[in-house]
Design an enzyme around this catalytic site. Structure first.
Site, PDB file in Angstrom:
ATOM      1  N   GLU A  89      -0.426   7.562  -1.145  1.00 49.01           N
ATOM      2  CA  GLU A  89      -1.387   8.055  -2.149  1.00 49.01           C
ATOM      3  C   GLU A  89      -0.878   9.316  -2.842  1.00 49.01           C
ATOM      4  O   GLU A  89      -1.416   9.727  -3.868  1.00 49.01           O
ATOM      5  CB  GLU A  89      -2.753   8.304  -1.499  1.00 49.01           C
ATOM      6  CG  GLU A  89      -2.787   9.347  -0.379  1.00 49.01           C
ATOM      7  CD  GLU A  89      -2.377   8.813   0.994  1.00 49.01           C
ATOM      8  OE1 GLU A  89      -1.529   7.898   1.066  1.00 49.01           O
ATOM      9  OE2 GLU A  89      -2.893   9.326   2.000  1.00 49.01           O
ATOM     10  N   CYS A 121      14.260  11.013   5.938  1.00 47.67           N
ATOM     11  CA  CYS A 121      14.304  10.653   7.366  1.00 47.67           C
ATOM     12  C   CYS A 121      15.729  10.658   7.883  1.00 47.67           C
ATOM     13  O   CYS A 121      15.951  10.595   9.078  1.00 47.67           O
ATOM     14  CB  CYS A 121      13.653   9.309   7.598  1.00 47.67           C
ATOM     15  SG  CYS A 121      14.635   7.974   6.941  1.00 47.67           S
ATOM     16  N   GLU A 138       9.973  17.328  14.195  1.00 46.83           N
ATOM     17  CA  GLU A 138      10.425  17.030  12.831  1.00 46.83           C
ATOM     18  C   GLU A 138       9.788  18.035  11.878  1.00 46.83           C
ATOM     19  O   GLU A 138       8.557  18.089  11.770  1.00 46.83           O
ATOM     20  CB  GLU A 138      10.023  15.601  12.433  1.00 46.83           C
ATOM     21  CG  GLU A 138      10.488  15.255  11.030  1.00 46.83           C
ATOM     22  CD  GLU A 138      10.115  13.838  10.591  1.00 46.83           C
ATOM     23  OE1 GLU A 138       8.965  13.417  10.837  1.00 46.83           O
ATOM     24  OE2 GLU A 138      10.975  13.175   9.987  1.00 46.83           O
ATOM     25  N   SER A 188       5.446   8.657   9.281  1.00 51.40           N
ATOM     26  CA  SER A 188       5.623   9.550  10.429  1.00 51.40           C
ATOM     27  C   SER A 188       5.456   8.774  11.746  1.00 51.40           C
ATOM     28  O   SER A 188       4.794   7.728  11.781  1.00 51.40           O
ATOM     29  CB  SER A 188       4.602  10.678  10.351  1.00 51.40           C
ATOM     30  OG  SER A 188       3.304  10.118  10.327  1.00 51.40           O
ATOM     31  N   LYS A 211       0.886  -1.166   0.000  1.00 56.09           N
ATOM     32  CA  LYS A 211       0.000   0.000   0.000  1.00 56.09           C
ATOM     33  C   LYS A 211       0.928   1.223   0.000  1.00 56.09           C
ATOM     34  O   LYS A 211       1.436   1.637   1.030  1.00 56.09           O
ATOM     35  CB  LYS A 211      -0.877  -0.019   1.258  1.00 56.09           C
ATOM     36  CG  LYS A 211      -2.179   0.744   1.162  1.00 56.09           C
ATOM     37  CD  LYS A 211      -2.052   2.196   0.831  1.00 56.09           C
ATOM     38  CE  LYS A 211      -1.598   3.042   1.993  1.00 56.09           C
ATOM     39  NZ  LYS A 211      -1.287   4.458   1.592  1.00 56.09           N
TER      40      LYS A 211
HETATM   41  P1  NAD Z   1       2.665   9.389   6.749  1.00 57.74           P
HETATM   42  O1  NAD Z   1       2.808   8.801   8.101  1.00 57.74           O
HETATM   43  O2  NAD Z   1       1.737  10.525   6.563  1.00 57.74           O
HETATM   44  O3  NAD Z   1       2.166   8.266   5.706  1.00 57.74           O
HETATM   45  C1  NAD Z   1       2.836   7.033   5.574  1.00 57.74           C
HETATM   46  C2  NAD Z   1       1.848   5.977   5.084  1.00 57.74           C
HETATM   47  O4  NAD Z   1       0.829   5.794   6.077  1.00 57.74           O
HETATM   48  C3  NAD Z   1       1.133   6.352   3.786  1.00 57.74           C
HETATM   49  O5  NAD Z   1       1.036   5.193   2.987  1.00 57.74           O
HETATM   50  C4  NAD Z   1      -0.228   6.821   4.259  1.00 57.74           C
HETATM   51  O6  NAD Z   1      -1.249   6.555   3.324  1.00 57.74           O
HETATM   52  C5  NAD Z   1      -0.461   6.005   5.520  1.00 57.74           C
HETATM   53  N1  NAD Z   1      -1.248   6.725   6.548  1.00 57.74           N
HETATM   54  C6  NAD Z   1      -1.212   8.064   6.803  1.00 57.74           C
HETATM   55  N2  NAD Z   1      -2.019   8.362   7.834  1.00 57.74           N
HETATM   56  C7  NAD Z   1      -2.568   7.198   8.250  1.00 57.74           C
HETATM   57  C8  NAD Z   1      -3.481   6.853   9.291  1.00 57.74           C
HETATM   58  N3  NAD Z   1      -3.975   7.771  10.096  1.00 57.74           N
HETATM   59  N4  NAD Z   1      -3.822   5.559   9.436  1.00 57.74           N
HETATM   60  C9  NAD Z   1      -3.314   4.611   8.629  1.00 57.74           C
HETATM   61  N5  NAD Z   1      -2.446   4.875   7.616  1.00 57.74           N
HETATM   62  C10 NAD Z   1      -2.068   6.144   7.436  1.00 57.74           C
HETATM   63  O7  NAD Z   1       4.143   9.758   6.252  1.00 57.74           O
HETATM   64  P2  NAD Z   1       4.586  10.566   4.950  1.00 57.74           P
HETATM   65  O8  NAD Z   1       4.239  11.997   5.116  1.00 57.74           O
HETATM   66  O9  NAD Z   1       4.143   9.845   3.718  1.00 57.74           O
HETATM   67  O10 NAD Z   1       6.185  10.386   5.031  1.00 57.74           O
HETATM   68  C11 NAD Z   1       7.017  11.248   5.763  1.00 57.74           C
HETATM   69  C12 NAD Z   1       7.359  10.646   7.113  1.00 57.74           C
HETATM   70  O11 NAD Z   1       7.982   9.377   6.942  1.00 57.74           O
HETATM   71  C13 NAD Z   1       8.390  11.489   7.878  1.00 57.74           C
HETATM   72  O12 NAD Z   1       8.010  11.530   9.220  1.00 57.74           O
HETATM   73  C14 NAD Z   1       9.689  10.717   7.698  1.00 57.74           C
HETATM   74  O13 NAD Z   1      10.650  10.926   8.708  1.00 57.74           O
HETATM   75  C15 NAD Z   1       9.179   9.317   7.703  1.00 57.74           C
HETATM   76  N6  NAD Z   1      10.121   8.408   7.072  1.00 57.74           N
HETATM   77  C16 NAD Z   1      10.827   7.578   7.886  1.00 57.74           C
HETATM   78  C17 NAD Z   1      11.771   6.736   7.340  1.00 57.74           C
HETATM   79  C18 NAD Z   1      12.574   5.827   8.210  1.00 57.74           C
HETATM   80  O14 NAD Z   1      13.288   4.997   7.680  1.00 57.74           O
HETATM   81  N7  NAD Z   1      12.495   5.943   9.530  1.00 57.74           N
HETATM   82  C19 NAD Z   1      11.993   6.714   5.949  1.00 57.74           C
HETATM   83  C20 NAD Z   1      11.238   7.586   5.154  1.00 57.74           C
HETATM   84  C21 NAD Z   1      10.298   8.425   5.726  1.00 57.74           C
END
Ligand code: NAD
Length: 490
Positions: free
Chosen positions: A177, A282, A383, A227, A174
């Site tokens: 989006e 990240c 962050e 996140s 998944k």
């Molecule tokens: P996000 O948490 O908004 O979304 C990540 C995924 O979760 C997406 O597929 C999204 O559709 C899904 N999602 C979002 N909200 C949700 C909810 N309430 N319930 C269920 N699923 C949900 O993250 P983002 O904005 O796409 O990515 C940026 C974040 O990812 C930053 O915080 C970054 O630090 C982190 N990140 C971490 C790493 C790592 O290795 N630690 C690597 C890349 C990115």
């Protein structure tokens, strides 16, 4: 006409019945590139059923035969590198070179997973008691799923998919989006490898799709990157439902600059880390702590580097930094800079309110440098996930390490120095899972675990390499006796 994207289920592309798809937008131009379905629960269920049905046959395909599909995928990814990189830049905004870079790290994981026949080996002892042997073998789990973020659409799905299927599992992705087009192209290439139907599934969507996977009895393990609040939620809900989970979260990475650091190299590397991918990484350096006399020269040189960075459309020549992902994201970042000012930080380089000629609809946020970020304020802990770099100043490396260790995140910490003793002290004492010594983005190679700590990771086995193999397999121990008399009877 924008392109409506589909899901890939049971070896075929399937349009979703979802009547309310989202637009996928180029963050530099504002152009709508495609629409992505928010797949409803019943269609996610169909994908899980397809994976569950494919599993018994797939797990019996010998491992050396399973990895042949990955060798083919590796070649297809190489052949389509340019086109995939352009797609990443178009939907995600980073520069073309950054897109190629992330694909290279993704391909590295495909290559590493091709070693599964060796990586998946078990262990055995003959005669653990007289005439009794004991074996430990690794078996796949069944159906496994991964949920991925927007900032590395080419690389992060490949932290999981190759290991999951090479170890004999059936896999559901998944993706974010916001950036689904790269993954659609990845699955078109997977389709060309003639993997049996049901081994890999692509399900687009948001929270409903994620929750369906988290609650589905047939899904045995969930990998997540995103996140911290969502990582924590996914980890908790998956665990409540009896699943394995590995959930990587956000970060606030700090780099320590010692007075004996080589200034020119340090500035170049730290600026690339802080402002590369528009700070949406990240493993971006978000804060620097200068020690003693490093303060003035480093502040001056990093301010120059921030002000000189060439911002623009990632497909244009010589561009060093693209836009941030959405208008909301730019607004949030600008708000956090304002908050930093209120907390007492000084804005040395201000990237707010800028435009790139010819790209007036882009989400532009230029490099920003904050000086004197108060260690106890929100800015030091939050962050920002944009091209905003903060400075703090202390007198000793011990003070710097203590400040880092107070943070809730533990994704990465870096040190720039020419002293082996300081480096040794730092790597021993710092509370972070990925450490860089004279390195600005300490991204582990595919054959090492991506070792976030604290609020940057929930779980025990990380992504990539041997950790990935262990995560996707369960151990079975067989204790075996074959009495001599039986061989004599026949
Ligand atoms: P996000 O948490 O908004 O979304 C990540 C995924 O979760 C997406 O597929 C999204 O559709 C899904 N999602 C979002 N909200 C949700 C909810 N309430 N319930 C269920 N699923 C949900 O993250 P983002 O904005 O796409 O990515 C940026 C974040 O990812 C930053 O915080 C970054 O630090 C982190 N990140 C971490 C790493 C790592 O290795 N630690 C690597 C890349 C990115």
């Amino acid at each position: 006409m924008t392109r409506p994207l589909s899901n890939y289920i049971d070896g075929a592309w399937q349009a979703s019945k979802n009547a309310d798809p989202l637009d996928v937008t180029n963050p530099a131009t504002g152009d709508v590139l495609a629409t992505v379905p928010m797949t409803p629960a019943d269609e996610v269920d169909t994908a899980v059923q397809a994976a569950a049905e494919a599993f018994p046959a797939w797990r019996r395909v010998p491992a050396p035969d399973r990895v042949q599909y990955l060798f083919h995928l590796k070649q297809l990814l190489e052949d389509h590198l340019d086109e995939l990189a352009r797609t990443i830049t178009e939907e995600c905004g980073k520069t073309y070179n950054e897109s190629v870079g992330e694909l290279r790290r993704g391909i590295e994981n495909v290559e590493t997973a091709c070693g599964i026949p060796s990586l998946m080996q078990g262990a055995n002892n003959e005669d653990i008691a007289r005439g009794i042997d004991e074996h430990m073998i690794r078996q796949p789990l069944g159906v496994v799923a991964a949920i991925t973020p927007f900032n590395f659409p080419g690389m992060i799905p490949l932290w999981f998919l190759p290991y999951a299927i090479a170890t004999g599992n059936c896999f559901i992705l998944k993706p974010s989006e916001k950036v689904p087009m790269t993954t659609v192209r990845l699955f078109e290439l997977l389709d060309e490898t003639d993997l049996p139907g049901g081994v890999v599934q692509l399900v687009n969507g948001g929270k409903e799709a994620v929750d369906t996977l988290l609650d589905h009895d047939a899904v045995r393990a969930v990998s997540f990157v995103g996140s911290t609040p969502v990582a924590r939620y996914v980890y908790r809900r998956a665990a409540e439902n009896g699943k394995r989970a590995q959930c990587q979260g956000g970060a606030k990475n700090t780099v320590v600059i010692m007075p004996d650091a080589e200034l020119e190299m340090t500035t170049r590397i730290v600026a690339d880390s802080a402002f590369g991918c528009a700070g949406q990484r990240c493993l971006a350096n978000a804060l620097a702590i200068t020690v003693g006399d490093a303060r003035e020269p480093f502040t001056e040189s990093i301010a120059d580097a921030a002000a000189q960075r060439h911002v623009g459309y990632g497909l244009d020549d010589d561009v060093e930094m693209g836009p941030v992902i959405t208008g909301d994201s730019r607004q949030r970042i600008e708000g956090l800079i304002g908050q930093a000012e209120q907390e007492g930080a000084r804005v040395l380089v201000d990237g707010r309110g800028q435009q790139v000629d010819g790209f007036e609809s882009g989400h532009w946020m230029f490099p920003t440098l904050l000086d004197g970020v108060p260690p106890a304020g929100d800015t030091a802990q939050t962050e920002i996930f944009g091209p905003v770099f903060g400075l703090m100043h202390v007198d000793t490396v011990d003070e710097a390490i203590a400040l880092i260790n107070k943070k809730s995140y533990g994704n990465m910490a870096c040190l720039f120095t020419s002293s082996g003793a300081a480096a040794r002290q730092f790597r021993h004492a710092v509370d972070a899972g990925n450490v860089g010594i004279n390195i600005g983005v300490a991204a582990p190679m595919a054959f090492f675990p991506f070792s976030g700590w604290k609020d940057s990771f929930f779980g025990d086995l990380h992504a990539q390499g041997r950790h990935g193999v262990e995560f996707y397999t369960q151990t079975k121990v067989v204790v075996e006796r074959w009495p001599d008399t039986w061989s004599r009877t026949f």
